[in-house]
Design a protein around this motif. Sequence first.
Motif, short mmCIF file in Angstrom:
data_model
loop_
_atom_site.label_atom_id
_atom_site.label_comp_id
_atom_site.label_asym_id
_atom_site.label_seq_id
_atom_site.Cartn_x
_atom_site.Cartn_y
_atom_site.Cartn_z
N GLN A 148 3.22 67.21 30.92
CA GLN A 148 2.70 65.85 30.76
C GLN A 148 3.01 65.32 29.35
OE1 GLN A 148 1.49 63.85 32.98
NE2 GLN A 148 -0.05 62.52 32.09
N ARG A 152 5.40 62.16 28.57
CA ARG A 152 4.90 61.02 27.80
C ARG A 152 5.76 60.77 26.57
NH1 ARG A 152 0.01 59.30 29.92
NH2 ARG A 152 -0.45 57.84 28.26
N GLU A 157 4.52 55.95 24.89
CA GLU A 157 3.19 55.50 25.34
C GLU A 157 3.26 54.19 26.11
OE1 GLU A 157 0.07 56.94 25.61
OE2 GLU A 157 1.30 58.66 25.06
N PRO A 158 4.01 53.19 25.62
CA PRO A 158 4.08 51.96 26.41
C PRO A 158 4.69 52.20 27.81
CG PRO A 158 4.90 51.55 24.19
CD PRO A 158 4.72 53.04 24.33
N ALA A 160 4.64 55.08 29.52
CA ALA A 160 3.66 55.83 30.31
C ALA A 160 2.57 54.90 30.83
CB ALA A 160 3.06 56.96 29.48
N ASN A 161 2.09 54.02 29.97
CA ASN A 161 1.06 53.07 30.39
C ASN A 161 1.59 52.12 31.45
OD1 ASN A 161 -0.76 54.25 28.62
ND2 ASN A 161 -0.34 52.78 26.99
N ALA A 162 2.84 51.68 31.30
CA ALA A 162 3.44 50.79 32.29
C ALA A 162 3.57 51.50 33.64
CB ALA A 162 4.81 50.31 31.82
N MET A 164 1.77 54.01 34.79
CA MET A 164 0.44 54.17 35.37
C MET A 164 -0.08 52.84 35.92
SD MET A 164 0.00 57.37 35.21
CE MET A 164 -1.69 57.51 35.72
N GLY A 165 0.20 51.76 35.22
CA GLY A 165 -0.21 50.44 35.70
C GLY A 165 0.48 50.06 36.99
#
Length: 175
Positions: A148, A152, A157-158, A160-162, A164-165
Motif C-alpha cells: 500500500q 501510494r 497522495e493526490p 491515491a485520493n483521486a 479512492m474518490g
Amino acid sequence: MNGSATSIWQGRKPTPKHEPIMSLDIQNKAGHDVSGEIAQNCLLTRTRQISRVLTAIYDEALRPFGINASQFSLLVLIVELGPISRADLGRKNHHDRSTLTRNLQPLILQEWVFEGAPESNGRSRPLALTGQGKALLGDAASAWSTAQASARLLVGEPGANALMGIAGKLPQRMR
C-alpha cells in the motif's frame, strides 16, 4: 455534434452523465491519426496499465503468503461483508461469475474460505472466512501495508485520493 463526426458512443444514446467530451472526426482522419488519438487519451488503456502495475506491487508483496492481490481482496471483502453469497460478492466487487470462481476456488481449496450449505432459496451458499483464513489475513496485513505504501508513493497522495474518490462513486453492479 455535426454530421461528419462520429461519436465514440455510436450506436447508443449518451446520457447526460455519459456525454462524450470529444468526438473523433473519423471521416476526415486517417486510421493512424485515430489510433494515435485513442492511444494517447484512452482512459481504459491507461487505467488498465495502472491496474497491472499496482496489481504487480501487491502480488509481489503477498506472494510469500501463497495468495495474489485478487484473492487477498476477496478475503478482505468476505470478512467485511460476510457471510455473503457469491452473487452478492461478485456484484460488490464488479466481478463476473467466471473471474470470481477462478479467484475464489483456491481460497476454498486451501480452506481459507468456507462455503456454507444452501440457504432457503436452494441456490445461495454463503461464503465466510475460516479461522485459517482470518489468520492468513492477519499474517499478510503487514505485506499489504508495505504494498500500500509503495502504491501510494507511485501514484502520489493526490492520485491515491483521486482513485479512492472515483472508486467511491462507482455504480453498484446489478447483475
